[in-house]
Write a protein that holds these residues in place. Structure first.
Motif, PDB file in Angstrom:
ATOM      1  N   GLY A  10       0.792  -1.235   0.000  1.00  0.00           N
ATOM      2  CA  GLY A  10       0.000   0.000   0.000  1.00  0.00           C
ATOM      3  C   GLY A  10       0.816   1.273   0.000  1.00  0.00           C
ATOM      4  N   SER A  11       2.102   1.160  -0.291  1.00  0.00           N
ATOM      5  CA  SER A  11       2.957   2.355  -0.247  1.00  0.00           C
ATOM      6  C   SER A  11       2.692   3.279  -1.431  1.00  0.00           C
ATOM      7  N   PRO A  12       2.903   4.591  -1.233  1.00  0.00           N
ATOM      8  CA  PRO A  12       2.815   5.506  -2.380  1.00  0.00           C
ATOM      9  C   PRO A  12       4.044   5.431  -3.291  1.00  0.00           C
ATOM     10  N   ARG A  13       5.032   4.561  -2.969  1.00  0.00           N
ATOM     11  CA  ARG A  13       6.146   4.384  -3.921  1.00  0.00           C
ATOM     12  C   ARG A  13       6.432   2.903  -4.129  1.00  0.00           C
ATOM     13  N   ARG A  14       6.872   2.569  -5.360  1.00  0.00           N
ATOM     14  CA  ARG A  14       7.202   1.181  -5.701  1.00  0.00           C
ATOM     15  C   ARG A  14       8.533   0.784  -5.061  1.00  0.00           C
ATOM     16  N   HIS A  15       8.595  -0.454  -4.615  1.00  0.00           N
ATOM     17  CA  HIS A  15       9.804  -1.061  -4.052  1.00  0.00           C
ATOM     18  C   HIS A  15      10.355  -0.253  -2.876  1.00  0.00           C
ATOM     19  N   GLY A  16       9.452   0.354  -2.144  1.00  0.00           N
ATOM     20  CA  GLY A  16       9.837   1.083  -0.934  1.00  0.00           C
ATOM     21  C   GLY A  16      10.049   0.108   0.219  1.00  0.00           C
ATOM     22  N   ASN A  17      10.203   0.676   1.394  1.00  0.00           N
ATOM     23  CA  ASN A  17      10.559  -0.131   2.566  1.00  0.00           C
ATOM     24  C   ASN A  17       9.489  -1.153   2.941  1.00  0.00           C
ATOM     25  N   THR A  18       8.235  -0.716   2.933  1.00  0.00           N
ATOM     26  CA  THR A  18       7.173  -1.650   3.322  1.00  0.00           C
ATOM     27  C   THR A  18       6.987  -2.749   2.268  1.00  0.00           C
ATOM     28  N   GLU A  19       7.189  -2.403   1.003  1.00  0.00           N
ATOM     29  CA  GLU A  19       7.055  -3.443  -0.039  1.00  0.00           C
ATOM     30  C   GLU A  19       8.188  -4.471   0.088  1.00  0.00           C
ATOM     31  N   GLU A  20       9.386  -4.011   0.440  1.00  0.00           N
ATOM     32  CA  GLU A  20      10.500  -4.960   0.642  1.00  0.00           C
ATOM     33  C   GLU A  20      10.197  -5.899   1.812  1.00  0.00           C
ATOM     34  N   SER A  86       1.730  -1.028   4.737  1.00  0.00           N
ATOM     35  CA  SER A  86       1.565   0.404   4.447  1.00  0.00           C
ATOM     36  C   SER A  86       2.520   1.200   5.327  1.00  0.00           C
ATOM     37  N   PRO A  87       3.181   2.196   4.765  1.00  0.00           N
ATOM     38  CA  PRO A  87       3.970   3.082   5.635  1.00  0.00           C
ATOM     39  C   PRO A  87       3.034   3.979   6.443  1.00  0.00           C
ATOM     40  N   ILE A  88       3.580   4.565   7.486  1.00  0.00           N
ATOM     41  CA  ILE A  88       2.816   5.562   8.232  1.00  0.00           C
ATOM     42  C   ILE A  88       2.816   6.852   7.425  1.00  0.00           C
ATOM     43  N   CYS A  89       1.638   7.371   7.173  1.00  0.00           N
ATOM     44  CA  CYS A  89       1.480   8.670   6.512  1.00  0.00           C
ATOM     45  C   CYS A  89       0.543   9.507   7.378  1.00  0.00           C
ATOM     46  N   PHE A  90       1.031  10.606   7.846  1.00  0.00           N
ATOM     47  CA  PHE A  90       0.257  11.462   8.757  1.00  0.00           C
ATOM     48  C   PHE A  90      -0.393  10.645   9.882  1.00  0.00           C
ATOM     49  N   ARG A  91       0.436   9.794  10.461  1.00  0.00           N
ATOM     50  CA  ARG A  91       0.042   8.961  11.606  1.00  0.00           C
ATOM     51  C   ARG A  91      -1.099   8.000  11.300  1.00  0.00           C
ATOM     52  N   SER A 131       4.429  -2.165   8.831  1.00  0.00           N
ATOM     53  CA  SER A 131       4.506  -0.720   8.662  1.00  0.00           C
ATOM     54  C   SER A 131       5.878  -0.188   9.090  1.00  0.00           C
ATOM     55  N   VAL A 132       6.180   0.988   8.608  1.00  0.00           N
ATOM     56  CA  VAL A 132       7.395   1.690   9.036  1.00  0.00           C
ATOM     57  C   VAL A 132       7.061   3.166   9.245  1.00  0.00           C
ATOM     58  N   SER A 133       7.838   3.798  10.113  1.00  0.00           N
ATOM     59  CA  SER A 133       7.695   5.248  10.322  1.00  0.00           C
ATOM     60  C   SER A 133       9.082   5.880  10.249  1.00  0.00           C
ATOM     61  N   ASP A 134       9.134   7.148   9.864  1.00  0.00           N
ATOM     62  CA  ASP A 134      10.465   7.770   9.903  1.00  0.00           C
ATOM     63  C   ASP A 134      10.766   8.333  11.286  1.00  0.00           C
ATOM     64  N   ARG A 135       9.737   8.653  12.047  1.00  0.00           N
ATOM     65  CA  ARG A 135       9.978   9.175  13.398  1.00  0.00           C
ATOM     66  C   ARG A 135      10.242   8.033  14.368  1.00  0.00           C
ATOM     67  N   GLU A 136      10.965   8.351  15.423  1.00  0.00           N
ATOM     68  CA  GLU A 136      11.273   7.332  16.419  1.00  0.00           C
ATOM     69  C   GLU A 136      10.312   7.493  17.590  1.00  0.00           C
ATOM     70  N   LYS A 139       4.147   5.886  19.113  1.00  0.00           N
ATOM     71  CA  LYS A 139       2.796   6.462  18.969  1.00  0.00           C
ATOM     72  C   LYS A 139       2.447   6.727  17.500  1.00  0.00           C
ATOM     73  N   GLU A 140       3.468   6.869  16.662  1.00  0.00           N
ATOM     74  CA  GLU A 140       3.206   7.107  15.232  1.00  0.00           C
ATOM     75  C   GLU A 140       2.314   6.019  14.631  1.00  0.00           C
ATOM     76  N   PHE A 141       2.378   4.819  15.202  1.00  0.00           N
ATOM     77  CA  PHE A 141       1.649   3.672  14.633  1.00  0.00           C
ATOM     78  C   PHE A 141       0.219   3.540  15.162  1.00  0.00           C
ATOM     79  N   ILE A 168      12.811   4.665   9.703  1.00  0.00           N
ATOM     80  CA  ILE A 168      13.004   4.211   8.323  1.00  0.00           C
ATOM     81  C   ILE A 168      12.331   5.228   7.416  1.00  0.00           C
ATOM     82  N   GLU A 169      13.120   5.926   6.636  1.00  0.00           N
ATOM     83  CA  GLU A 169      12.548   7.035   5.874  1.00  0.00           C
ATOM     84  C   GLU A 169      12.748   6.885   4.363  1.00  0.00           C
ATOM     85  N   LYS A 170      14.002   6.871   3.946  1.00  0.00           N
ATOM     86  CA  LYS A 170      14.281   6.881   2.498  1.00  0.00           C
ATOM     87  C   LYS A 170      14.184   5.475   1.922  1.00  0.00           C
TER      88      LYS A 170
HETATM   89  C1  LIG Z   1       2.687  11.553   2.722  1.00  0.00           C
HETATM   90  C2  LIG Z   1       3.613  11.043   3.764  1.00  0.00           C
HETATM   91  C3  LIG Z   1       3.305  11.208   5.101  1.00  0.00           C
HETATM   92  C4  LIG Z   1       4.147  10.707   6.102  1.00  0.00           C
HETATM   93  N1  LIG Z   1       3.786  10.838   7.410  1.00  0.00           N
HETATM   94  C5  LIG Z   1       4.572  10.304   8.380  1.00  0.00           C
HETATM   95  C6  LIG Z   1       4.181  10.383   9.746  1.00  0.00           C
HETATM   96  O1  LIG Z   1       3.139  10.911  10.100  1.00  0.00           O
HETATM   97  N2  LIG Z   1       5.003   9.845  10.674  1.00  0.00           N
HETATM   98  C7  LIG Z   1       6.182   9.222  10.342  1.00  0.00           C
HETATM   99  O2  LIG Z   1       6.906   8.746  11.243  1.00  0.00           O
HETATM  100  N3  LIG Z   1       6.564   9.108   9.049  1.00  0.00           N
HETATM  101  C8  LIG Z   1       5.780   9.627   8.060  1.00  0.00           C
HETATM  102  N4  LIG Z   1       6.165   9.511   6.740  1.00  0.00           N
HETATM  103  C9  LIG Z   1       7.407   8.808   6.394  1.00  0.00           C
HETATM  104  C10 LIG Z   1       7.205   7.370   5.871  1.00  0.00           C
HETATM  105  O3  LIG Z   1       6.503   6.564   6.788  1.00  0.00           O
HETATM  106  C11 LIG Z   1       8.567   6.771   5.571  1.00  0.00           C
HETATM  107  O4  LIG Z   1       9.246   7.545   4.610  1.00  0.00           O
HETATM  108  C12 LIG Z   1       8.514   5.344   5.082  1.00  0.00           C
HETATM  109  O5  LIG Z   1       9.831   4.814   5.036  1.00  0.00           O
HETATM  110  C13 LIG Z   1       7.908   5.186   3.702  1.00  0.00           C
HETATM  111  O6  LIG Z   1       7.720   3.802   3.467  1.00  0.00           O
HETATM  112  P1  LIG Z   1       7.800   3.190   1.992  1.00  0.00           P
HETATM  113  O7  LIG Z   1       9.256   3.229   1.596  1.00  0.00           O
HETATM  114  O8  LIG Z   1       7.265   1.821   2.109  1.00  0.00           O
HETATM  115  O9  LIG Z   1       6.962   4.068   1.114  1.00  0.00           O
HETATM  116  C14 LIG Z   1       5.345  10.033   5.727  1.00  0.00           C
HETATM  117  C15 LIG Z   1       5.661   9.871   4.364  1.00  0.00           C
HETATM  118  C16 LIG Z   1       4.805  10.362   3.397  1.00  0.00           C
HETATM  119  C17 LIG Z   1       5.164  10.165   1.936  1.00  0.00           C
END
Ligand SMILES: Cc1cc2nc3c(=O)[nH]c(=O)nc-3n(C[C@H](O)[C@H](O)[C@H](O)COP(=O)(O)O)c2cc1C
Length: 200
Positions: A10-20, A86-91, A131-136, A139-141, A168-170
């Protein structure tokens, strides 16, 4: 009996962290003899729910919006296990994942209003949330977990396991994590092993 595992990326990018991570979990599932299929939401064309306008699914349990979701409903019903990534997006979960969840209102109607089965087996199925979050911050999850639990239960999927990784961000960051991919593989394998034991 060969168990069917449906993996949803469910990631907004192909071959991202959650897809791996999902790929590793599906690899693990296959090692235990499961048949796996991965669906990438980004490659599918479907809208969010437009139910409040039509309420078409209420009497029938069928969604009348003719897009790529129509091919997904039978797969969701047929799956013996469901892995959702799915990655975390806006919590919460990503927009792609949330659109899928909202379109499953038709299955919610089937289960709760029409009191009909939502899976081909008629049984509860194990579910895994990845799932993954970039913040440490754990609660993000929280928001995403609530949403996924509610989605899973509507489909008779038990929230059996979760794989949640912080910092996990990039794209590719997951490869730097010391254990994440291995853990995903093990979890996929374990879930299928247990499910196989309970269906025999
Ligand atoms: C639109 C958007 C919103 C995001 N919101 C959050 C957030 O609320 N908290 C957080 O920790 N990371 C957030 N992130 C970071 C992603 O969870 C992180 O980059 C993740 O590694 C992406 O996973 P992916 O590679 O599977 O797409 C957000 C990323 C995007 C693109």
């Amino acid at each position: 009996m060969v168990l069917k595992v449906l993996g949803i990326a469910g990631s907004p990018r192909r071959h991202g962290n959650t897809e791996e991570l999902l790929d590793s979990a599906l690899d693990g599932a296959r090692i235990q003899g499961a048949a796996t299929e991965k669906l990438v939401l980004l490659d599918m064309k479907f809208s969010g729910c437009i139910c409040p306008e039509s309420e078409d699914c209420q009497p029938t349990g069928q969604c009348s919006v003719m897009d790529d979701m129509q091919s997904l409903y039978p797969k969701l019903r047929a799956a013996d296990l469901l892995f959702l990534a799915s990655p975390i997006c806006f919590r919460s979960v990503s927009a792609q994942t949330k659109a899928l969840i909202d379109r499953c209102q038709a299955l919610w109607v089937t289960k709760y209003l029409l009191k009909r089965p939502v899976s081909d087996s008629g049984r509860m199925r194990p579910g895994l949330f990845i799932s993954v979050s970039d913040r440490e911050d754990p609660k993000e999850f929280h928001g995403a977990i609530l949403t996924v639990r509610s989605f899973f239960i509507s489909l008779n999927v038990l929230y059996k396991a979760e794989l949640l990784f912080m910092n996990i961000e990039k794209k590719g960051d997951v490869f730097k994590h010391p254990t994440a991919l291995e853990k995903a593989f093990e979890t996929g394998a374990k879930l299928v092993e247990k499910a196989t034991a309970t269906t025999q």
